[in-house]
Design a protein around this motif. Sequence first.
Motif, short mmCIF file in Angstrom:
data_model
loop_
_atom_site.label_atom_id
_atom_site.label_comp_id
_atom_site.label_asym_id
_atom_site.label_seq_id
_atom_site.Cartn_x
_atom_site.Cartn_y
_atom_site.Cartn_z
N ASN A 164 17.56 97.48 6.50
CA ASN A 164 18.75 97.16 5.70
C ASN A 164 18.94 95.66 5.50
N ALA A 165 17.84 94.91 5.48
CA ALA A 165 17.92 93.45 5.34
C ALA A 165 18.67 93.04 4.08
N LEU A 166 18.47 93.75 3.00
CA LEU A 166 19.16 93.43 1.75
C LEU A 166 20.49 94.17 1.63
N SER A 167 20.50 95.43 2.03
CA SER A 167 21.70 96.26 1.89
C SER A 167 22.90 95.67 2.62
N LYS A 168 22.64 95.05 3.76
CA LYS A 168 23.77 94.50 4.52
C LYS A 168 24.34 93.25 3.85
N HIS A 169 23.64 92.72 2.86
CA HIS A 169 24.11 91.56 2.11
C HIS A 169 24.46 91.94 0.66
N ALA A 170 24.75 93.22 0.43
CA ALA A 170 25.00 93.71 -0.94
C ALA A 170 26.12 92.96 -1.63
N ALA A 171 27.25 92.79 -0.98
CA ALA A 171 28.39 92.12 -1.62
C ALA A 171 28.05 90.67 -1.93
N GLN A 172 27.37 90.00 -1.02
CA GLN A 172 26.99 88.60 -1.23
C GLN A 172 25.99 88.49 -2.39
N LEU A 173 25.00 89.38 -2.42
CA LEU A 173 24.03 89.36 -3.51
C LEU A 173 24.71 89.61 -4.85
N HIS A 174 25.66 90.52 -4.87
CA HIS A 174 26.39 90.81 -6.10
C HIS A 174 27.17 89.59 -6.56
N GLN A 175 27.84 88.94 -5.63
CA GLN A 175 28.63 87.75 -5.98
C GLN A 175 27.73 86.62 -6.48
N LEU A 176 26.62 86.39 -5.79
CA LEU A 176 25.75 85.27 -6.12
C LEU A 176 24.96 85.47 -7.41
N THR A 177 24.74 86.73 -7.79
CA THR A 177 23.96 87.01 -9.01
C THR A 177 24.84 87.48 -10.16
N GLY A 178 26.13 87.60 -9.91
CA GLY A 178 27.03 88.08 -10.95
C GLY A 178 26.83 89.55 -11.26
N GLY A 179 26.04 90.23 -10.44
CA GLY A 179 25.77 91.64 -10.66
C GLY A 179 24.70 91.90 -11.70
N TYR A 180 24.07 90.86 -12.19
CA TYR A 180 23.03 91.04 -13.20
C TYR A 180 21.70 91.40 -12.55
N PHE A 181 21.10 92.47 -13.03
CA PHE A 181 19.87 92.98 -12.44
C PHE A 181 18.75 91.95 -12.49
N LYS A 182 18.62 91.25 -13.59
CA LYS A 182 17.56 90.25 -13.72
C LYS A 182 17.74 89.14 -12.67
N ALA A 183 18.96 88.68 -12.48
CA ALA A 183 19.24 87.65 -11.48
C ALA A 183 19.01 88.20 -10.07
N LEU A 184 19.37 89.46 -9.85
CA LEU A 184 19.15 90.08 -8.54
C LEU A 184 17.66 90.18 -8.24
N THR A 185 16.88 90.59 -9.20
CA THR A 185 15.43 90.69 -9.04
C THR A 185 14.84 89.33 -8.73
N TYR A 186 15.27 88.32 -9.47
CA TYR A 186 14.79 86.96 -9.24
C TYR A 186 15.15 86.50 -7.83
N ALA A 187 16.39 86.72 -7.43
CA ALA A 187 16.85 86.26 -6.11
C ALA A 187 16.07 86.93 -4.99
N ILE A 188 15.85 88.22 -5.10
CA ILE A 188 15.13 88.94 -4.04
C ILE A 188 13.66 88.51 -4.01
N SER A 189 13.05 88.38 -5.16
CA SER A 189 11.65 87.94 -5.22
C SER A 189 11.49 86.54 -4.65
N THR A 190 12.40 85.65 -5.03
CA THR A 190 12.35 84.28 -4.53
C THR A 190 12.61 84.23 -3.04
N ALA A 191 13.56 85.02 -2.56
CA ALA A 191 13.85 85.08 -1.12
C ALA A 191 12.63 85.58 -0.35
N ALA A 192 11.90 86.54 -0.92
CA ALA A 192 10.69 87.05 -0.27
C ALA A 192 9.62 85.96 -0.19
#
Length: 98
Positions: free
Chosen positions: A37-65
């Motif tokens: 649950n490394a990402l799931s436990k940060h769901a609210a933070q990821l949503h806030q930081l990416t504005g909820g946009y899937f493209k930004a979320l994908t970028y953020a997760i890929s870059t974090a990896a």
Amino acid sequence: MTDTQRHHRLRVRATGWTHPVLAGFEADLSLYRLEENALSKHAAQLHQLTGGYFKALTYAISTAAVIAIRSGSENITEKEIKAATAQLGPWQPAADQP
């Protein structure tokens, strides 16, 4: 904004299907020490930081990896998420959004 423009601006919500989406990313990431649950436990933070946009979320997760691999941690924590989303800049709602 037209219906077509709305369709192309895919957004995820902080509830509902966000957690399954993040669980899917977790399952596909090839990090040796990825905590459960490394990402799931940060769901609210990821949503806030990416504005909820899937493209930004994908970028953020890929870059974090990539950051996790380069650092040798092989895990995504708040540290990697913040470093990845810092490159996106602050999210601002579009003028046509409430």
